[in-house]
Every structure is written in C-alpha cells, then in structure tokens.
Design an enzyme around this catalytic site. Structure first.
Site, short mmCIF file in Angstrom:
data_model
loop_
_atom_site.label_atom_id
_atom_site.label_comp_id
_atom_site.label_asym_id
_atom_site.label_seq_id
_atom_site.Cartn_x
_atom_site.Cartn_y
_atom_site.Cartn_z
N ASP A 158 -2.81 7.67 -7.04
CA ASP A 158 -1.37 7.48 -6.84
C ASP A 158 -1.13 6.82 -5.49
OD1 ASP A 158 -1.01 8.78 -9.21
OD2 ASP A 158 -0.38 10.69 -8.33
N LYS A 159 0.00 6.16 -5.37
CA LYS A 159 0.33 5.44 -4.15
C LYS A 159 0.27 6.33 -2.91
CE LYS A 159 4.01 2.65 -2.03
NZ LYS A 159 5.33 2.02 -2.23
#
Length: 431
Positions: A158-159
């Site tokens: 995930d970012k």
C-alpha cells in the site's frame, strides 16, 4: 536471446534461446521478442512446418530451453499475415531525471542477477493510478542498468506501507516469484503498532474480505457471505501498558488491505490508519499520525537455488514511535520465524468441506433428538416440517457475526509472558 540472423537464400531467421527464456512456451517467446507476430501467424507457420526448433517441427505450445535454435520465416511472411489494423504496442525505455534515478537506486537493499529488494518509503505508491504520477513502477527504468529487460514488480505494498518490496530483474525470475507468492511459499513479516492490547498474544485471524459497496473498490470490509478467505497470524512483541501494542503480522493470504482490515475488525486498528480505524486509530502524546505498518522482512526461494532473506530498516517516524513508547527494536527481530507454511487453497477447501459436513451431521443428530423427546412426551410421532429452515443455527439463517481468532496465551501486563494480571478483554472471541 541472441540477435536473429537470416539465411541469405531462404530468408528464414534464426534465434538462439536465451537463459531468460528457458522453459517458457514458444508462443510466449513470440510475445516477448516478436510482438508484431500474431498467434494466428505462429499457428499457421507451425501447421505448414515452417516453424522449427533445433531443426524439428514445433507447435506454439512447445516448451523451449536455453541454447536451442529457433527457425522463423522471413519478416515478409510475418507482414503478409499480420493484422494491419492492430496497433503496435511498444514500450520505450523512460529516461528518468537524475533525482528520480537517485531515488530508485537509494531504495535498493539487496541486488543479485535475478532480483532486487527495495525498502519502499511510506507515501510512495507501488503503481500508478488516478492523480498518481510518481510510483515505484515508474522508477524501475532507473534500475535497468545494462540488462536487456526492464525490472518487473511481483507484488505490491500500500502507498502508506513501508518496507521490503521484491522486484524481479528477468522474465524467468518474475515467473518464478509469481508462483512463490501464489503458492504461499514466500514469507512476509510485517511490524505494526496497534491501538490497545490484544487479549491474546499469539493468534490467527480468519475473516473473509470483500470490496465494500459504494466505495468504488477503494475500501475493503469483512464479509462473511461473499468475502474471499483471508488468514493473518499476529504475535504481540511488546506492550505499552494498555495504550498500544507492537505486533508482528504474517499474512497467509494476499487480500487487498488484509492486515489493516483484520486488525481493525478485532478492535485493534493500526496506529495512523484512519481509513479503517477512524479517529480511534490515532494516539496522543506526540506519536506520529503516519501509518505504522512496515514490511520488515521477506523470505523467498531464489530461482538459482538458495533463498533471499532480507530485512528492511524502519522509516524514521516508526523508529521514533518505538523509542517514545519504550520498545526495543531488537525484541522484534529475536522472534523466530515459524517455518510452517500456510495451507494451500485445496487444503483450505478440504477443511471447509469437512467442517460443513460435521455441522450438518450435528444438526441432524439434534433434530433426531428433539423428535425422540417429543414422541416420549406426547406419545405421538413428531410432525415433519416442510419448507426451508430459518433462524439461529440454520443454513438459511443470518450469518454469524464477529471475528474469529484462534490462539492462546492471554497477554499480561508488561511484556508478553511476564507476570501480572491480564489486560482488559478488548479482543476477539476465541475458540
């Protein structure tokens, strides 16, 4: 693959199969190296005997090996059968700025002929999307060096999740690692800070996950009826009173946002994860509001033998939070990685079928018992009821709600395993 050479008399081209193409299907080789040649054309060449491997006739589904020689008809024959309306897909190498190249190379914490392991910083997306211009995938051209092929992502983070990210340097390695991740033989260890302290210090969360309706697929949720199976093991490393816990997480399935959804579902959202924990996911007292989820370690078999086993350093905000809460980083690395592999998909299906069969058998016994008891009381046979069964415990009733967590060892005050009274039971049901 060595450059093709042409027979001056016939115009046929010859290509030597490279090490990177060892073991792939012949049609796949054409997609990689002669992408303008359609499958229809390759199949036609095979039927007419024009396609040869080491002098023998070949078919598109044949597997090829490094060192073999391919004989392919001349380019004119390819053009004559190609679909001229089909747009050509050619990806040119992107020239990055000096700053982008430096960023890409600064993330490398492991490098060999087949793979990189990057330490992805928080805030950098793995792949591009709407309004996302800078991402790891876009920086991979800065890691191509002198290789013929471009590095390839084999999994994602995930970012806002930091840590170890595996990147394949060759097509063969990408295929090998993809099998490792799909077969669940690759091991990933995450560290996280969570709100409050789980009442069980070593547990397995089994909650199915699906996309949450109305969010456009941007958010996931626990869905007992339609969700895909998801399993996460967690271990409490250390606790800060009843305020927060430092946990190790091991995903045994690869669902989107799995760790974040699972920890929030059992009442212990990851610190800084407002998406799934809301306002309760943030701690006071100067603890960073960034998400505290880090891919600490990745262990996976290597295509050339042996294994890759790499640890990624913590980002600054996470390391400072550990110090502020009085945690010692060494304690997390001292945990022994359990080498037991997660059950395969087939094993999980088999267990589910066995469980369902057991439940049906128990319910059948209960119904028989009720019938015998009623007959003894009234002296009349129990009436048979028609139509679908509904209500609690019924196949057609409402699904069971609440998380399921397997485990033992309730966490006491202080470090796990220490003496003291157990903390408040804010955790999930156990079985």
């Amino acid at each position: 693959m060595t450059a093709g050479k042409s027979d001056s008399d016939t115009g046929f081209r010859e290509f030597n199969v490279g090490f990177d193409d060892d073991g792939i299907r012949l049609d796949r080789w054409f997609k990689r190296h002669l992408s303008d040649t359609s499958f229809t054309t390759v199949a036609m060449w095979a039927r007419t005997g024009q396609l040869r491997v080491d002098g023998a006739r070949a078919t598109p589904g044949d597997r090829i090996a490094a060192g073999q020689m391919l004989r392919v008809p001349p380019p004119e024959a390819d053009k004559a059968t190609a679909d001229v309306d089909k747009p050509r897909r050619v990806r040119e190498r992107v020239i990055l700025s000096d700053e982008e190249t430096e960023l890409a190379q600064s993330m490398v914490i492991h490098k060999d002929f087949q793979a990189f392991v990057l330490n992805k910083p928080p805030g950098l997306a793995t792949q591009g999307g709407t309004k996302t211009t800078q991402h790891v995938d876009g920086l991979l051209d800065g890691l191509q060096y002198d290789n013929e092929g471009r590095p390839k992502l084999v999994h994602r983070l995930d970012k806002d999740t930091s840590g170890a990210l595996l990147v394949a340097r060759t097509s063969r390695a990408a295929a090998f690692f993809a099998k490792a991740f799909s077969g669940r033989t690759a091991r990933k260890v995450y560290w996280a800070l969570v709100v409050d302290v789980p009442s069980i210090e070593d547990g397995m969360i089994e909650l199915p996950i699906a996309k949450q309706p109305g969010t456009g697929g941007e958010k996931m949720h626990v869905d007992e009826a339609e969700g895909a199976p998801a399993r996460t093991r967690y271990r409490v490393i250390e606790r800060a009173g009843n305020r927060a816990a430092w946990v190790e997480l091991q995903p045994f399935t690869g669902r989107t946002h799995q760790l974040r959804v699972h920890m929030a579902a059992i009442g212990h959202p990851i610190v800084g994860d407002g998406k799934y924990g809301g306002a309760a996911a943030f701690l006071t007292g100067g603890i960073s509001r960034k998400m505290h989820l880090h891919a600490r370690r990745i262990k996976v078999d290597h295509p050339d033998g042996g294994s890759i086993d790499v640890t990624a350093e913590l980002p600054t905000h996470f390391a400072e939070s550990l110090k502020q809460l009085g945690f010692e980083e060494k304690l997390g690395d001292d945990l022994v990685l359990d080498e037991k592999t997660a059950p395969t998909r087939e094993q999980m299906k088999s267990r589910a079928k066995a469980h369902a069969k057991s439940v049906r058998k128990d319910r059948k016994g209960e119904r028989r018992g009720r019938g015998v008891a009623e007959e003894k009381t009234t002296g009349k046979p129990a009436p048979k009821t028609g139509g679908p069964r509904t209500g609690a415990g019924s196949k057609f009733g409402a699904p069971r709600s609440g998380p399921r967590v397997e485990g033992a060892k309730p966490a006491g005050r202080g470090r796990p395993g220490g003496a003291g009274k157990p903390g408040p039971r804010s955790g999930p049901r156990t079985r």
